[in-house]
Motif scaffolding. Sequence first.
Motif, PDB file in Angstrom:
ATOM      1  N   PRO A 197      17.961 -40.698  31.227  1.00 38.00           N
ATOM      2  CA  PRO A 197      18.560 -41.214  29.991  1.00 38.00           C
ATOM      3  C   PRO A 197      19.668 -42.227  30.285  1.00 38.00           C
ATOM      4  O   PRO A 197      20.030 -42.463  31.444  1.00 38.00           O
ATOM      5  N   ILE A 198      20.197 -42.796  29.226  1.00 36.16           N
ATOM      6  CA  ILE A 198      21.333 -43.714  29.352  1.00 36.16           C
ATOM      7  C   ILE A 198      22.547 -42.936  29.858  1.00 36.16           C
ATOM      8  O   ILE A 198      22.757 -41.778  29.519  1.00 36.16           O
ATOM      9  N   VAL A 199      23.340 -43.589  30.681  1.00 30.10           N
ATOM     10  CA  VAL A 199      24.515 -42.964  31.277  1.00 30.10           C
ATOM     11  C   VAL A 199      25.489 -42.482  30.205  1.00 30.10           C
ATOM     12  O   VAL A 199      25.595 -43.067  29.124  1.00 30.10           O
ATOM     13  N   GLY A 200      26.181 -41.387  30.502  1.00 28.41           N
ATOM     14  CA  GLY A 200      27.201 -40.875  29.599  1.00 28.41           C
ATOM     15  C   GLY A 200      28.548 -41.553  29.842  1.00 28.41           C
ATOM     16  O   GLY A 200      28.610 -42.702  30.280  1.00 28.41           O
ATOM     17  N   SER A 201      29.621 -40.834  29.568  1.00 30.73           N
ATOM     18  CA  SER A 201      30.964 -41.400  29.737  1.00 30.73           C
ATOM     19  C   SER A 201      31.226 -41.728  31.205  1.00 30.73           C
ATOM     20  O   SER A 201      30.920 -40.923  32.093  1.00 30.73           O
ATOM     21  N   GLN A 202      31.777 -42.906  31.451  1.00 30.73           N
ATOM     22  CA  GLN A 202      32.105 -43.333  32.809  1.00 30.73           C
ATOM     23  C   GLN A 202      33.595 -43.612  32.928  1.00 30.73           C
ATOM     24  O   GLN A 202      34.207 -44.165  32.010  1.00 30.73           O
ATOM     25  N   VAL A 203      34.164 -43.216  34.065  1.00 28.47           N
ATOM     26  CA  VAL A 203      35.578 -43.439  34.342  1.00 28.47           C
ATOM     27  C   VAL A 203      35.705 -43.988  35.756  1.00 28.47           C
ATOM     28  O   VAL A 203      35.048 -43.483  36.683  1.00 28.47           O
ATOM     29  N   SER A 204      36.528 -45.033  35.925  1.00 26.75           N
ATOM     30  CA  SER A 204      36.779 -45.556  37.267  1.00 26.75           C
ATOM     31  C   SER A 204      38.091 -44.977  37.785  1.00 26.75           C
ATOM     32  O   SER A 204      39.048 -44.810  37.027  1.00 26.75           O
ATOM     33  N   ILE A 205      38.109 -44.646  39.064  1.00 26.04           N
ATOM     34  CA  ILE A 205      39.322 -44.119  39.676  1.00 26.04           C
ATOM     35  C   ILE A 205      39.606 -44.904  40.947  1.00 26.04           C
ATOM     36  O   ILE A 205      38.733 -45.089  41.790  1.00 26.04           O
ATOM     37  N   ASP A 206      40.825 -45.410  41.034  1.00 32.73           N
ATOM     38  CA  ASP A 206      41.216 -46.289  42.132  1.00 32.73           C
ATOM     39  C   ASP A 206      42.574 -45.833  42.647  1.00 32.73           C
ATOM     40  O   ASP A 206      43.201 -44.944  42.101  1.00 32.73           O
ATOM     41  N   GLY A 207      43.010 -46.467  43.730  1.00 30.15           N
ATOM     42  CA  GLY A 207      44.305 -46.118  44.298  1.00 30.15           C
ATOM     43  C   GLY A 207      44.165 -45.202  45.494  1.00 30.15           C
ATOM     44  O   GLY A 207      43.195 -45.301  46.254  1.00 30.15           O
ATOM     45  N   LEU A 208      45.083 -44.259  45.623  1.00 31.54           N
ATOM     46  CA  LEU A 208      45.141 -43.420  46.812  1.00 31.54           C
ATOM     47  C   LEU A 208      44.264 -42.177  46.667  1.00 31.54           C
ATOM     48  O   LEU A 208      44.736 -41.035  46.673  1.00 31.54           O
ATOM     49  N   VAL A 209      42.960 -42.413  46.537  1.00 28.74           N
ATOM     50  CA  VAL A 209      41.967 -41.345  46.562  1.00 28.74           C
ATOM     51  C   VAL A 209      40.968 -41.672  47.658  1.00 28.74           C
ATOM     52  O   VAL A 209      40.861 -42.807  48.119  1.00 28.74           O
ATOM     53  N   ARG A 210      40.206 -40.662  48.084  1.00 29.74           N
ATOM     54  CA  ARG A 210      39.329 -40.846  49.237  1.00 29.74           C
ATOM     55  C   ARG A 210      38.056 -41.631  48.912  1.00 29.74           C
ATOM     56  O   ARG A 210      37.502 -42.299  49.788  1.00 29.74           O
ATOM     57  N   ARG A 211      37.575 -41.544  47.677  1.00 29.92           N
ATOM     58  CA  ARG A 211      36.353 -42.265  47.304  1.00 29.92           C
ATOM     59  C   ARG A 211      36.567 -43.000  45.989  1.00 29.92           C
ATOM     60  O   ARG A 211      36.083 -42.575  44.935  1.00 29.92           O
ATOM     61  N   PRO A 212      37.277 -44.126  45.994  1.00 35.57           N
ATOM     62  CA  PRO A 212      37.424 -44.905  44.758  1.00 35.57           C
ATOM     63  C   PRO A 212      36.048 -45.365  44.280  1.00 35.57           C
ATOM     64  O   PRO A 212      35.259 -45.907  45.048  1.00 35.57           O
ATOM     65  N   ALA A 213      35.749 -45.133  43.021  1.00 36.36           N
ATOM     66  CA  ALA A 213      34.435 -45.502  42.491  1.00 36.36           C
ATOM     67  C   ALA A 213      34.425 -45.262  40.991  1.00 36.36           C
ATOM     68  O   ALA A 213      35.409 -44.807  40.399  1.00 36.36           O
ATOM     69  N   VAL A 214      33.281 -45.584  40.380  1.00 33.52           N
ATOM     70  CA  VAL A 214      33.039 -45.276  38.975  1.00 33.52           C
ATOM     71  C   VAL A 214      32.223 -43.989  38.922  1.00 33.52           C
ATOM     72  O   VAL A 214      31.177 -43.881  39.565  1.00 33.52           O
ATOM     73  N   TYR A 215      32.706 -43.007  38.157  1.00 34.48           N
ATOM     74  CA  TYR A 215      32.053 -41.708  38.073  1.00 34.48           C
ATOM     75  C   TYR A 215      31.622 -41.425  36.632  1.00 34.48           C
ATOM     76  O   TYR A 215      32.274 -41.839  35.677  1.00 34.48           O
ATOM     77  N   GLU A 216      30.530 -40.688  36.521  1.00 37.42           N
ATOM     78  CA  GLU A 216      30.043 -40.254  35.213  1.00 37.42           C
ATOM     79  C   GLU A 216      30.555 -38.842  34.954  1.00 37.42           C
ATOM     80  O   GLU A 216      30.399 -37.956  35.803  1.00 37.42           O
ATOM     81  N   LEU A 217      31.149 -38.637  33.784  1.00 34.97           N
ATOM     82  CA  LEU A 217      31.704 -37.330  33.446  1.00 34.97           C
ATOM     83  C   LEU A 217      30.891 -36.682  32.334  1.00 34.97           C
ATOM     84  O   LEU A 217      30.495 -37.335  31.371  1.00 34.97           O
ATOM     85  N   LYS A 218      30.659 -35.384  32.485  1.00 34.90           N
ATOM     86  CA  LYS A 218      30.022 -34.617  31.424  1.00 34.90           C
ATOM     87  C   LYS A 218      31.071 -34.132  30.436  1.00 34.90           C
ATOM     88  O   LYS A 218      32.268 -34.085  30.734  1.00 34.90           O
ATOM     89  N   GLN A 219      30.585 -33.739  29.273  1.00 34.83           N
ATOM     90  CA  GLN A 219      31.492 -33.219  28.255  1.00 34.83           C
ATOM     91  C   GLN A 219      32.242 -32.009  28.798  1.00 34.83           C
ATOM     92  O   GLN A 219      31.645 -31.106  29.387  1.00 34.83           O
ATOM     93  N   GLY A 220      33.544 -32.019  28.611  1.00 35.85           N
ATOM     94  CA  GLY A 220      34.383 -30.910  29.060  1.00 35.85           C
ATOM     95  C   GLY A 220      35.023 -31.130  30.416  1.00 35.85           C
ATOM     96  O   GLY A 220      35.945 -30.398  30.792  1.00 35.85           O
ATOM     97  N   GLU A 221      34.549 -32.098  31.193  1.00 38.42           N
ATOM     98  CA  GLU A 221      35.156 -32.375  32.495  1.00 38.42           C
ATOM     99  C   GLU A 221      36.438 -33.176  32.312  1.00 38.42           C
ATOM    100  O   GLU A 221      36.535 -34.021  31.414  1.00 38.42           O
ATOM    101  N   GLN A 222      37.416 -32.910  33.174  1.00 36.42           N
ATOM    102  CA  GLN A 222      38.750 -33.464  32.997  1.00 36.42           C
ATOM    103  C   GLN A 222      39.219 -34.184  34.259  1.00 36.42           C
ATOM    104  O   GLN A 222      38.436 -34.423  35.184  1.00 36.42           O
TER     105      GLN A 222
END
Length: 269
Positions: A197-222
């Motif tokens: 299906p079409i991708v759900g909610s996407q969030v990009s995370i950058d900065g001082l993390v080990r795997r900067p990337a765009v991630y898909e989040l399911k409902q309820g994930e924080q």
Amino acid sequence: LIQGSILPVFGRSVFSGVTTEFQPVVSGPVDSDYTLGPGDQLQLILIGDVELAYPLLDVTREGFIVIPDVGQIFVNGLTLGDLTEQLYARLGAVYSGVRRGADATTTFHVALGSLRSNLVFLVGDVTRPAGYQVSSVANVFNALYNAGGPGEQGSMRSIEVRRGGGLVAEVDLYDYLLGRDTSNGIRLEQNDRVFVPIVGSQVSIDGLVRRPAVYELKQGEQLRDLLSFAGGPRPEAYLRRIQIDRIVPPSARTPGRERLLLDVDLETM
């Protein structure tokens, strides 16, 4: 920490290359719960009072194998363990030395020679939607790899396997990519449909993390789930001030207010 910078979509690179090293096996051995079906090929060896080898026992379209001097045995839907139980009875009726226990004078070994292939269909937002011939031990990840993975707008986390008009499973590729539970790696069967299906909610995370990337989040994930997907913060990261750059929903926008910046203290969450 969370910004609108251009980042890779997590997991997309796994499907960007093509290699035969990732193909599922096409010959034995296989695990004990593998079910036999038309197109499989079995090998049978007897040792002891009787020395015989049958390297090419094909499972017919009707689901049978034919063993010379023994006859026809229905194997469709059986595991190798189930078949072994039947062979003790059928072989023992012809060769008296075949029996259970230490007094057996003839032993036998049955194994898979080559595996059948199944036609499955990759549909939805897939890079190369089509029908594919895959090994009978192939799972969703194998089939998607053949098809180049989810497309640019395809989901990595809510992939459906449909069989005979019904939903068999919903597969989350993050389970594979992050080494989590892979019990939903369901084997594909003849004429299965894998729908992306079409991708759900996407969030990009950058900065001082080990795997900067765009991630898909399911409902309820924080936020903590997102940080876990990204491999966690690096040791030098300052967790008292994580910045969230959020696009304001159209219904809540006012003139000049289309984005919202939030500061989060992760250590107090």
